[in-house]
Motif scaffolding. Sequence first.
Motif, PDB file in Angstrom:
ATOM      1  N   VAL A  15       0.858  -1.178   0.000  1.00  0.00           N
ATOM      2  CA  VAL A  15       0.000   0.000   0.000  1.00  0.00           C
ATOM      3  C   VAL A  15       0.888   1.219   0.000  1.00  0.00           C
ATOM      4  CG1 VAL A  15      -1.765   1.242   1.275  1.00  0.00           C
ATOM      5  CG2 VAL A  15      -1.779  -1.251   1.254  1.00  0.00           C
ATOM      6  N   THR A  16       0.709   2.091  -0.944  1.00  0.00           N
ATOM      7  CA  THR A  16       1.469   3.334  -0.999  1.00  0.00           C
ATOM      8  C   THR A  16       0.518   4.501  -1.024  1.00  0.00           C
ATOM      9  OG1 THR A  16       1.481   3.526  -3.392  1.00  0.00           O
ATOM     10  CG2 THR A  16       3.195   2.164  -2.415  1.00  0.00           C
ATOM     11  N   SER A  17       1.072   5.693  -0.838  1.00  0.00           N
ATOM     12  CA  SER A  17       0.225   6.875  -0.886  1.00  0.00           C
ATOM     13  C   SER A  17      -0.373   7.070  -2.249  1.00  0.00           C
ATOM     14  CB  SER A  17       1.032   8.112  -0.477  1.00  0.00           C
ATOM     15  OG  SER A  17       2.201   8.219  -1.260  1.00  0.00           O
ATOM     16  N   PRO A  96      12.438   4.469  11.749  1.00  0.00           N
ATOM     17  CA  PRO A  96      11.734   5.110  10.630  1.00  0.00           C
ATOM     18  C   PRO A  96      12.725   5.821   9.717  1.00  0.00           C
ATOM     19  CG  PRO A  96      10.580   5.520  12.701  1.00  0.00           C
ATOM     20  CD  PRO A  96      11.882   4.867  13.062  1.00  0.00           C
ATOM     21  N   ARG A  97      12.724   5.452   8.445  1.00  0.00           N
ATOM     22  CA  ARG A  97      13.756   5.946   7.534  1.00  0.00           C
ATOM     23  C   ARG A  97      13.712   7.453   7.370  1.00  0.00           C
ATOM     24  NH1 ARG A  97      12.310   0.912   3.733  1.00  0.00           N
ATOM     25  NH2 ARG A  97      13.891  -0.555   4.469  1.00  0.00           N
ATOM     26  N   HIS A  98      12.526   8.048   7.414  1.00  0.00           N
ATOM     27  CA  HIS A  98      12.471   9.499   7.196  1.00  0.00           C
ATOM     28  C   HIS A  98      13.138  10.260   8.334  1.00  0.00           C
ATOM     29  CE1 HIS A  98       9.204   8.993   9.970  1.00  0.00           C
ATOM     30  NE2 HIS A  98       8.812  10.248   9.903  1.00  0.00           N
ATOM     31  N   ARG A  99      13.104   9.716   9.556  1.00  0.00           N
ATOM     32  CA  ARG A  99      13.771  10.388  10.670  1.00  0.00           C
ATOM     33  C   ARG A  99      15.292  10.334  10.509  1.00  0.00           C
ATOM     34  NH1 ARG A  99      10.206   8.333  15.917  1.00  0.00           N
ATOM     35  NH2 ARG A  99       8.193   9.218  15.208  1.00  0.00           N
ATOM     36  N   LEU A 151      12.802   5.277  -1.015  1.00  0.00           N
ATOM     37  CA  LEU A 151      12.348   5.392  -2.398  1.00  0.00           C
ATOM     38  C   LEU A 151      11.870   4.042  -2.933  1.00  0.00           C
ATOM     39  CD1 LEU A 151      12.055   7.061  -5.013  1.00  0.00           C
ATOM     40  CD2 LEU A 151      14.415   6.433  -5.555  1.00  0.00           C
ATOM     41  N   LEU A 152      12.641   2.992  -2.671  1.00  0.00           N
ATOM     42  CA  LEU A 152      12.289   1.682  -3.199  1.00  0.00           C
ATOM     43  C   LEU A 152      11.001   1.151  -2.580  1.00  0.00           C
ATOM     44  CD1 LEU A 152      15.851   0.115  -3.248  1.00  0.00           C
ATOM     45  CD2 LEU A 152      14.464   0.623  -5.235  1.00  0.00           C
ATOM     46  N   SER A 153      10.681   1.543  -1.361  1.00  0.00           N
ATOM     47  CA  SER A 153       9.456   1.081  -0.718  1.00  0.00           C
ATOM     48  C   SER A 153       8.248   1.913  -1.106  1.00  0.00           C
ATOM     49  CB  SER A 153       9.621   1.107   0.808  1.00  0.00           C
ATOM     50  OG  SER A 153       9.670   2.439   1.289  1.00  0.00           O
ATOM     51  N   THR A 154       8.454   2.952  -1.910  1.00  0.00           N
ATOM     52  CA  THR A 154       7.380   3.880  -2.231  1.00  0.00           C
ATOM     53  C   THR A 154       6.654   3.528  -3.518  1.00  0.00           C
ATOM     54  OG1 THR A 154       8.527   5.668  -1.059  1.00  0.00           O
ATOM     55  CG2 THR A 154       6.891   6.341  -2.649  1.00  0.00           C
ATOM     56  N   VAL A 155       7.283   2.779  -4.417  1.00  0.00           N
ATOM     57  CA  VAL A 155       6.671   2.478  -5.717  1.00  0.00           C
ATOM     58  C   VAL A 155       6.386   0.991  -5.834  1.00  0.00           C
ATOM     59  CG1 VAL A 155       7.799   4.434  -6.844  1.00  0.00           C
ATOM     60  CG2 VAL A 155       8.916   2.216  -6.837  1.00  0.00           C
ATOM     61  N   ARG A 156       5.436   0.644  -6.721  1.00  0.00           N
ATOM     62  CA  ARG A 156       5.063  -0.747  -6.946  1.00  0.00           C
ATOM     63  C   ARG A 156       5.934  -1.354  -8.024  1.00  0.00           C
ATOM     64  NH1 ARG A 156      -0.231   1.505  -6.509  1.00  0.00           N
ATOM     65  NH2 ARG A 156      -0.439   1.496  -8.780  1.00  0.00           N
ATOM     66  N   GLY A 157       6.023  -2.684  -8.032  1.00  0.00           N
ATOM     67  CA  GLY A 157       6.950  -3.388  -8.905  1.00  0.00           C
ATOM     68  C   GLY A 157       6.768  -3.082 -10.374  1.00  0.00           C
ATOM     69  N   GLU A 158       5.535  -3.105 -10.852  1.00  0.00           N
ATOM     70  CA  GLU A 158       5.326  -2.920 -12.280  1.00  0.00           C
ATOM     71  C   GLU A 158       5.580  -1.494 -12.740  1.00  0.00           C
ATOM     72  OE1 GLU A 158       1.299  -2.500 -10.223  1.00  0.00           O
ATOM     73  OE2 GLU A 158       3.083  -3.782 -10.094  1.00  0.00           O
ATOM     74  N   GLU A 159       5.654  -0.560 -11.791  1.00  0.00           N
ATOM     75  CA  GLU A 159       5.872   0.848 -12.130  1.00  0.00           C
ATOM     76  C   GLU A 159       7.264   1.319 -11.747  1.00  0.00           C
ATOM     77  OE1 GLU A 159       2.835   2.263  -9.643  1.00  0.00           O
ATOM     78  OE2 GLU A 159       1.232   2.122 -11.125  1.00  0.00           O
ATOM     79  N   PHE A 211       7.952  15.486   6.263  1.00  0.00           N
ATOM     80  CA  PHE A 211       6.526  15.241   6.019  1.00  0.00           C
ATOM     81  C   PHE A 211       6.252  13.887   5.372  1.00  0.00           C
ATOM     82  CE2 PHE A 211       6.749  19.909   6.153  1.00  0.00           C
ATOM     83  CZ  PHE A 211       5.735  20.177   7.062  1.00  0.00           C
ATOM     84  N   LEU A 212       7.271  13.050   5.214  1.00  0.00           N
ATOM     85  CA  LEU A 212       7.054  11.732   4.628  1.00  0.00           C
ATOM     86  C   LEU A 212       6.162  10.874   5.524  1.00  0.00           C
ATOM     87  CD1 LEU A 212      10.685  11.016   3.389  1.00  0.00           C
ATOM     88  CD2 LEU A 212       8.681  11.367   1.928  1.00  0.00           C
ATOM     89  N   ASP A 213       5.324  10.054   4.904  1.00  0.00           N
ATOM     90  CA  ASP A 213       4.403   9.176   5.621  1.00  0.00           C
ATOM     91  C   ASP A 213       4.939   7.747   5.559  1.00  0.00           C
ATOM     92  OD1 ASP A 213       2.303   7.835   6.747  1.00  0.00           O
ATOM     93  OD2 ASP A 213       0.930   8.114   5.053  1.00  0.00           O
ATOM     94  N   VAL A 214       5.224   7.165   6.703  1.00  0.00           N
ATOM     95  CA  VAL A 214       5.771   5.808   6.748  1.00  0.00           C
ATOM     96  C   VAL A 214       4.769   4.814   7.309  1.00  0.00           C
ATOM     97  CG1 VAL A 214       8.144   6.626   6.936  1.00  0.00           C
ATOM     98  CG2 VAL A 214       6.809   6.238   9.014  1.00  0.00           C
TER      99      VAL A 214
END
Length: 471
Positions: A15-17, A96-99, A151-159, A211-214
Amino acid sequence: MRLAWRSGGSDSPRVTSAATAPPHSRRPTWAGRNYTLLTAAAVVTSLGSNGALIASAFAVLDTGGDSSDVGLLAAARTLPLVLFLLIGGALADRLPRHRVMVAANGLNCVSQAAFAVLVLTGHPPLWQMMVLTALCGMGQAFFSPASEGMLLSTVRGEEAGRAFAFYRMAMQGAGIGGAALGGALIAAIGPGWVLAVDAAAFAAAGSLRGFLDVSHIPPRAPGGGMLADLREGWREVIGRPWLWSIILQFAVVNAVIGAAEAVYGPLVARDSLGGAGPWGLSLAAFGAGTVGGALIMTRWKPRRLLLTGTLCVFPLALPSAALAVPVPLAALVGVMFFSGVLVETFGVSWMTALHQEIPEDKFSRVSAYDWLGSLAMLPLATALAGPAEEAFGRTASLWGCAGLVALLTAAVLCVPDVRNLTRRTPADRTAAGLAASGTAATDTAADVLTPERVPGAGTSADAESSVGRLG
């Protein structure tokens, strides 16, 4: 070049934003809130950092330093980066990676601001510049694994391929302006103000990353300690020949290219091209080439990811060769542009392969090993660039850099997995999922009927991993 990067496997839906973006949004489905913030922050820091890299070299030269001093400054930046990368990768897979990213940006902001003040208020000694540059490198050691994991956790595989290409295109495009503007500002008002701009850029980027959402990333289960985490990441790397062979390749490639660009490039520019402005233009041309390459990769999806990418690493030998001649500025700009176009093909292919093959919960640790391999020899290479020039001459040293790039790239092509790893299509992922489900069902029945499993028998995860590696 690098440059690496889930408990559910690389093809597991996440699930991503982007998934909650309103239907009327004009952004692509893969450009969710996190992705947009990450891209904007990367643009800001790229604008500042590309100019600051040139400014730091000319700050040393303006105080009467020589090639050895420039090399020592570059080594001071990369040595703490190498020393703290693995710790940074382990922390980014625990916290948390954003911190982690925001804290690292804060350290970079403070160190660059202090560097700027020293340069603007006088002629600082080399050791003070080295200390501040080392702090900046330490911040980068914690930032890089967390950033790539995020970054890698933010997008889906096919995209993933298109998303990574656009991200890199935006970042490299900002680098064009940063390098060109930085070179111009150094020539007009000196390097101190360029360093001040870089400090402000880190502050702005850190604010955006705050402001990143994890919330979409599952909490990490408690592990067995940092050493256990690092061993787990090491097993991910060493179990994939394509991964460790390319990391070893870039351990040398990045070292010689870094020496050529950080030490010899500014000196050739000063002696033969006219100073900081032309060298900044050359670096901007490389950035323009990477933008062009990323634009191509938003449309082109090569089936053999690493074979295509590795073939495109050969042109990285051309800039060192051009500086060795040295060619006129127009020819150097053309060589840098061409190299940028092709090397970006490798960059996008590499990130896509990592996203496809590496579990999400290990992204940052694998990224740390990738960065460590890619940068481990860089401090030594930059520190020895000056003595090498004195011993062999600048021209011979640059030709040696070009030869090593070509030789090691050819060697990597001998690794079967580099030639054979392919991009997974939706049909491949469906087939792999069905095969894994079927194997899991068989295993469940076997557990019911048989008290003991056969030692050494393959599991469904092993089968899925094999399908993923070889496509």
